[in-house]
Write a protein that holds these residues in place. Structure first.
Motif, PDB file in Angstrom:
ATOM      1  N   LEU A  17      59.376 102.263  -7.880  1.00  0.00           N
ATOM      2  CA  LEU A  17      58.704 102.382  -9.177  1.00  0.00           C
ATOM      3  C   LEU A  17      57.230 102.646  -8.974  1.00  0.00           C
ATOM      4  N   LEU A  18      56.745 103.734  -9.536  1.00  0.00           N
ATOM      5  CA  LEU A  18      55.322 104.070  -9.480  1.00  0.00           C
ATOM      6  C   LEU A  18      54.753 103.773 -10.863  1.00  0.00           C
ATOM      7  N   GLY A  19      53.839 102.804 -10.933  1.00  0.00           N
ATOM      8  CA  GLY A  19      53.326 102.361 -12.229  1.00  0.00           C
ATOM      9  C   GLY A  19      53.930 101.010 -12.533  1.00  0.00           C
ATOM     10  N   CYS A  20      53.273  99.978 -12.036  1.00  0.00           N
ATOM     11  CA  CYS A  20      53.825  98.640 -12.201  1.00  0.00           C
ATOM     12  C   CYS A  20      53.008  97.886 -13.251  1.00  0.00           C
ATOM     13  N   GLY A  21      53.040  98.428 -14.477  1.00  0.00           N
ATOM     14  CA  GLY A  21      52.379  97.753 -15.591  1.00  0.00           C
ATOM     15  C   GLY A  21      53.416  96.991 -16.384  1.00  0.00           C
ATOM     16  N   ALA A  22      53.213  96.923 -17.716  1.00  0.00           N
ATOM     17  CA  ALA A  22      54.106  96.136 -18.553  1.00  0.00           C
ATOM     18  C   ALA A  22      55.566  96.590 -18.394  1.00  0.00           C
ATOM     19  N   LEU A  23      55.804  97.866 -18.666  1.00  0.00           N
ATOM     20  CA  LEU A  23      57.192  98.338 -18.648  1.00  0.00           C
ATOM     21  C   LEU A  23      57.732  98.455 -17.220  1.00  0.00           C
ATOM     22  N   GLY A  24      56.889  98.940 -16.293  1.00  0.00           N
ATOM     23  CA  GLY A  24      57.313  99.064 -14.899  1.00  0.00           C
ATOM     24  C   GLY A  24      57.672  97.701 -14.316  1.00  0.00           C
ATOM     25  N   GLY A  25      56.855  96.682 -14.642  1.00  0.00           N
ATOM     26  CA  GLY A  25      57.121  95.337 -14.124  1.00  0.00           C
ATOM     27  C   GLY A  25      58.432  94.784 -14.655  1.00  0.00           C
ATOM     28  N   VAL A  40      57.895  98.527  -5.428  1.00  0.00           N
ATOM     29  CA  VAL A  40      56.902  99.131  -6.322  1.00  0.00           C
ATOM     30  C   VAL A  40      55.813  99.770  -5.464  1.00  0.00           C
ATOM     31  N   LEU A  41      55.478 100.994  -5.864  1.00  0.00           N
ATOM     32  CA  LEU A  41      54.494 101.778  -5.112  1.00  0.00           C
ATOM     33  C   LEU A  41      53.139 101.580  -5.792  1.00  0.00           C
ATOM     34  N   LEU A  42      52.238 100.902  -5.083  1.00  0.00           N
ATOM     35  CA  LEU A  42      50.938 100.547  -5.682  1.00  0.00           C
ATOM     36  C   LEU A  42      49.847 101.493  -5.207  1.00  0.00           C
ATOM     37  N   HIS A  89      49.027 110.010 -19.384  1.00  0.00           N
ATOM     38  CA  HIS A  89      47.858 110.688 -18.804  1.00  0.00           C
ATOM     39  C   HIS A  89      47.566 110.230 -17.378  1.00  0.00           C
ATOM     40  N   GLN A  90      48.349 109.264 -16.865  1.00  0.00           N
ATOM     41  CA  GLN A  90      48.127 108.791 -15.489  1.00  0.00           C
ATOM     42  C   GLN A  90      49.144 109.387 -14.508  1.00  0.00           C
ATOM     43  N   VAL A  91      50.170 110.060 -15.044  1.00  0.00           N
ATOM     44  CA  VAL A  91      51.288 110.511 -14.197  1.00  0.00           C
ATOM     45  C   VAL A  91      50.821 111.457 -13.083  1.00  0.00           C
ATOM     46  N   LEU A 110      60.794 110.510 -15.100  1.00  0.00           N
ATOM     47  CA  LEU A 110      59.582 110.196 -15.875  1.00  0.00           C
ATOM     48  C   LEU A 110      59.986 109.429 -17.129  1.00  0.00           C
ATOM     49  N   LEU A 111      59.364 108.266 -17.345  1.00  0.00           N
ATOM     50  CA  LEU A 111      59.742 107.438 -18.507  1.00  0.00           C
ATOM     51  C   LEU A 111      58.522 106.994 -19.298  1.00  0.00           C
ATOM     52  N   HIS A 112      57.708 107.942 -19.698  1.00  0.00           N
ATOM     53  CA  HIS A 112      56.507 107.580 -20.475  1.00  0.00           C
ATOM     54  C   HIS A 112      56.680 108.072 -21.900  1.00  0.00           C
ATOM     55  N   ASN A 113      55.828 107.597 -22.799  1.00  0.00           N
ATOM     56  CA  ASN A 113      55.802 108.123 -24.163  1.00  0.00           C
ATOM     57  C   ASN A 113      55.084 109.467 -24.156  1.00  0.00           C
ATOM     58  N   GLY A 114      55.381 110.292 -25.150  1.00  0.00           N
ATOM     59  CA  GLY A 114      54.723 111.590 -25.240  1.00  0.00           C
ATOM     60  C   GLY A 114      55.462 112.645 -24.429  1.00  0.00           C
ATOM     61  N   VAL A 134      63.565 108.492 -22.373  1.00  0.00           N
ATOM     62  CA  VAL A 134      62.892 107.715 -23.423  1.00  0.00           C
ATOM     63  C   VAL A 134      63.469 106.302 -23.393  1.00  0.00           C
ATOM     64  N   THR A 135      62.612 105.353 -23.711  1.00  0.00           N
ATOM     65  CA  THR A 135      63.102 103.979 -23.770  1.00  0.00           C
ATOM     66  C   THR A 135      62.415 103.263 -24.919  1.00  0.00           C
ATOM     67  N   ASN A 136      63.147 102.343 -25.560  1.00  0.00           N
ATOM     68  CA  ASN A 136      62.443 101.516 -26.538  1.00  0.00           C
ATOM     69  C   ASN A 136      62.581 100.031 -26.230  1.00  0.00           C
ATOM     70  N   GLN A 193      62.577 113.284 -31.026  1.00  0.00           N
ATOM     71  CA  GLN A 193      62.728 112.262 -32.073  1.00  0.00           C
ATOM     72  C   GLN A 193      61.769 111.105 -31.837  1.00  0.00           C
ATOM     73  N   LYS A 194      61.643 110.726 -30.553  1.00  0.00           N
ATOM     74  CA  LYS A 194      60.714 109.629 -30.220  1.00  0.00           C
ATOM     75  C   LYS A 194      59.278 110.106 -30.452  1.00  0.00           C
ATOM     76  N   LEU A 195      58.998 111.358 -30.059  1.00  0.00           N
ATOM     77  CA  LEU A 195      57.647 111.908 -30.254  1.00  0.00           C
ATOM     78  C   LEU A 195      57.276 111.867 -31.739  1.00  0.00           C
TER      79      LEU A 195
HETATM   80  P1  NAP Z   1      50.630  99.867 -18.540  1.00  0.00           P
HETATM   81  O1  NAP Z   1      50.894  98.422 -18.713  1.00  0.00           O
HETATM   82  O2  NAP Z   1      49.224 100.375 -18.700  1.00  0.00           O
HETATM   83  O3  NAP Z   1      51.198 100.303 -17.115  1.00  0.00           O
HETATM   84  C1  NAP Z   1      50.822 101.458 -16.426  1.00  0.00           C
HETATM   85  C2  NAP Z   1      50.765 101.088 -14.962  1.00  0.00           C
HETATM   86  O4  NAP Z   1      50.560 102.265 -14.191  1.00  0.00           O
HETATM   87  C3  NAP Z   1      49.628 100.118 -14.614  1.00  0.00           C
HETATM   88  O5  NAP Z   1      50.103  99.094 -13.776  1.00  0.00           O
HETATM   89  C4  NAP Z   1      48.651 100.998 -13.857  1.00  0.00           C
HETATM   90  O6  NAP Z   1      47.902 100.299 -12.889  1.00  0.00           O
HETATM   91  C5  NAP Z   1      49.632 101.933 -13.168  1.00  0.00           C
HETATM   92  N1  NAP Z   1      48.954 103.122 -12.668  1.00  0.00           N
HETATM   93  C6  NAP Z   1      48.116 103.940 -13.338  1.00  0.00           C
HETATM   94  N2  NAP Z   1      47.669 104.911 -12.544  1.00  0.00           N
HETATM   95  C7  NAP Z   1      48.219 104.685 -11.315  1.00  0.00           C
HETATM   96  C8  NAP Z   1      48.108 105.321 -10.044  1.00  0.00           C
HETATM   97  N3  NAP Z   1      47.330 106.386  -9.876  1.00  0.00           N
HETATM   98  N4  NAP Z   1      48.826 104.821  -9.010  1.00  0.00           N
HETATM   99  C9  NAP Z   1      49.601 103.726  -9.165  1.00  0.00           C
HETATM  100  N5  NAP Z   1      49.741 103.069 -10.335  1.00  0.00           N
HETATM  101  C10 NAP Z   1      49.053 103.544 -11.401  1.00  0.00           C
HETATM  102  O7  NAP Z   1      51.529 100.718 -19.554  1.00  0.00           O
HETATM  103  P2  NAP Z   1      52.990 100.349 -20.107  1.00  0.00           P
HETATM  104  O8  NAP Z   1      52.866  99.593 -21.365  1.00  0.00           O
HETATM  105  O9  NAP Z   1      53.832  99.808 -18.993  1.00  0.00           O
HETATM  106  O10 NAP Z   1      53.503 101.798 -20.516  1.00  0.00           O
HETATM  107  C11 NAP Z   1      53.949 102.746 -19.575  1.00  0.00           C
HETATM  108  C12 NAP Z   1      54.565 103.908 -20.377  1.00  0.00           C
HETATM  109  O11 NAP Z   1      55.730 103.429 -21.057  1.00  0.00           O
HETATM  110  C13 NAP Z   1      53.650 104.458 -21.478  1.00  0.00           C
HETATM  111  O12 NAP Z   1      53.858 105.826 -21.638  1.00  0.00           O
HETATM  112  C14 NAP Z   1      54.104 103.718 -22.727  1.00  0.00           C
HETATM  113  O13 NAP Z   1      53.812 104.405 -23.920  1.00  0.00           O
HETATM  114  C15 NAP Z   1      55.607 103.654 -22.459  1.00  0.00           C
HETATM  115  N6  NAP Z   1      56.290 102.549 -23.155  1.00  0.00           N
HETATM  116  C16 NAP Z   1      55.794 101.282 -23.082  1.00  0.00           C
HETATM  117  C17 NAP Z   1      56.473 100.249 -23.729  1.00  0.00           C
HETATM  118  C18 NAP Z   1      55.986  98.819 -23.674  1.00  0.00           C
HETATM  119  O14 NAP Z   1      56.559  97.979 -24.392  1.00  0.00           O
HETATM  120  N7  NAP Z   1      54.989  98.482 -22.876  1.00  0.00           N
HETATM  121  C19 NAP Z   1      57.663 100.532 -24.416  1.00  0.00           C
HETATM  122  C20 NAP Z   1      58.151 101.847 -24.444  1.00  0.00           C
HETATM  123  C21 NAP Z   1      57.445 102.847 -23.797  1.00  0.00           C
HETATM  124  P3  NAP Z   1      46.511  99.605 -13.321  1.00  0.00           P
HETATM  125  O15 NAP Z   1      46.855  98.502 -14.247  1.00  0.00           O
HETATM  126  O16 NAP Z   1      45.974  99.174 -12.012  1.00  0.00           O
HETATM  127  O17 NAP Z   1      45.710 100.673 -14.004  1.00  0.00           O
END
Ligand code: NAP
Ligand code: PAF
Length: 310
Positions: A17-25, A40-42, A89-91, A110-114, A134-136, A193-195
């Motif tokens: 998993l690349l992107g370990c934020g809210a949804l990635g975690g 997870v790839l940090l 915008h970070q992909v 790829l599983l981001h919004n937009g 797409v995921t909700n 539809q999600k967009l």
């Molecule tokens: P988020 O919490 O901001 O997570 C994004 C993660 O990507 C962060 O951990 C960020 O690290 C990491 N990242 C950014 N640039 C990176 C790079 N160059 N290399 C490695 N890691 C990188 O966002 P999110 O809420 O999880 O949302 C992710 C996508 O899912 C978005 O498109 C959002 O619209 C969609 N989505 C989210 C939810 C939800 O409930 N959260 C639900 C449906 C869809 P840093 O924190 O260090 O910047």
């Protein structure tokens, strides 16, 4: 009698998993809990930081400590299937260090919004199978490597290029972890539809600083009417099935189901983070321009968000 040949037990597939934020975690935690292997790839800058176990709070509020492996770009040879879960915008920035290093056999999901990002990824990795989805599900970050699963939803993935058509098994593996997940050969219809929902909910809630539920009140009925007609025109020009009433009805249902939530765009604005407006309304405007369709209400929301963001 012929001796029975033992079938070797294959290790479960490894997800990176690349992107370990809210949804990635949350996805990493659910995949790990389903018995699949996850890393997870940090960012390389995170190499020297402390990496405690994941503190995962499930939907039923139970806490789970999960020892999920961390890896960095110099370990890219270990990647077998890549799930990208950064913001739209970070992909590209996140994937660029992998160019020339990631095997062309690795499917990228790829599983981001937009929308509009997959086209750029396809240019960076022309030979890799590319899937979009797409995921909700709902997810929150609540500390250092601490994640809360806030809502169970559907997840759909499908092929962006021909090479990806052979990867339906990825949807099956996601379903084992997430519950409702499926493969859709016509994923573009679901993405649009999600967009459309994001084009209506995100800018309106961010500009008026209201919870999602407020959009289901009469105050926003006219705005939703106009936005859904514009969105419907563009979707039909794109060759998709759409009706303005249906788009509006779906949007109001989402707002009612998430009535108490603040949209991601409102949260990003309040926190001073870049919003996903470019990949949401920005993408819509680009497609509207390509078809010479006027979308004045969406356009004014786009400029209002850009102005506030600046
Ligand atoms: P988020 O919490 O901001 O997570 C994004 C993660 O990507 C962060 O951990 C960020 O690290 C990491 N990242 C950014 N640039 C990176 C790079 N160059 N290399 C490695 N890691 C990188 O966002 P999110 O809420 O999880 O949302 C992710 C996508 O899912 C978005 O498109 C959002 O619209 C969609 N989505 C989210 C939810 C939800 O409930 N959260 C639900 C449906 C869809 P840093 O924190 O260090 O910047
Ligand atoms: O971006 C968001 O917040 C969500 O995708 C949605 C559907 C607008 C609900 O809050």
């Amino acid at each position: 009698m012929m001796p029975l040949r033992k079938t070797p037990l294959l290790p479960p597939p490894l997800w990176t998993l690349l992107g370990c934020g809210a949804l990635g975690g949350v996805f990493a935690s659910l995949l790990e809990q389903s018995g699949q292997r996850v890393q997870v790839l940090l960012r390389d800058a995170q190499r020297s930081r402390l990496h405690p176990d994941f503190d995962f709070i499930a939907l039923d509020s139970s806490h789970h400590l999960l020892g999920i492996t961390r890896c960095f770009t110099d370990q890219v040879a270990s990647v077998r299937r890549l799930l990208v879960m950064t913001k739209a915008h970070q992909v590209i920035t996140a994937l660029t260090p992998l160019v020339g290093k990631l095997s062309p056999a690795v499917p990228i999901v790829l599983l981001h919004n937009g929308m509009g990002v997959a086209e750029q990824v396809a240019r960076l990795f022309p030979d890799n199978p590319l899937l979009v989805g797409v995921t909700n599900h709902g997810a929150m970050r609540c500390g250092h490597f601490a994640y809360r699963h806030t809502g169970k939803g559907e997840t759909w993935v499908g092929p962006f290029n021909d090479a990806a058509k052979a990867y339906q098994n990825l949807a099956e593996d996601l379903a084992r972890a997430l519950g409702d997940a499926g493969w859709d050969e016509d994923i573009r219809q679901r993405q649009w539809q999600k967009l459309a929902i994001n084009c209506m909910v995100n800018p309106l809630t961010a500009l008026h600083k209201v919870k999602n539920g407020e959009l289901a009140t009469p105050r926003f009925a006219d705005a939703l009417d106009q936005l859904s007609v514009e969105l419907c025109d563009v979707m039909q020009a794109e060759g998709l099935h759409a009706s303005a009433e249906e788009l509006k009805r779906r949007t109001i249902t989402v707002c009612e189901l998430t009535a108490d939530n603040y949209s991601s765009m409102l949260q990003d604005m309040e926190a001073g983070r870049l919003t996903e407006i470019e990949s949401i309304t920005g993408f819509l405007l680009a497609r509207a321009d390509a078809h010479d369709i006027a979308v004045p209400v969406n356009r004014s929301l786009y400029h209002a968000i850009k102005e506030k963001q600046a």
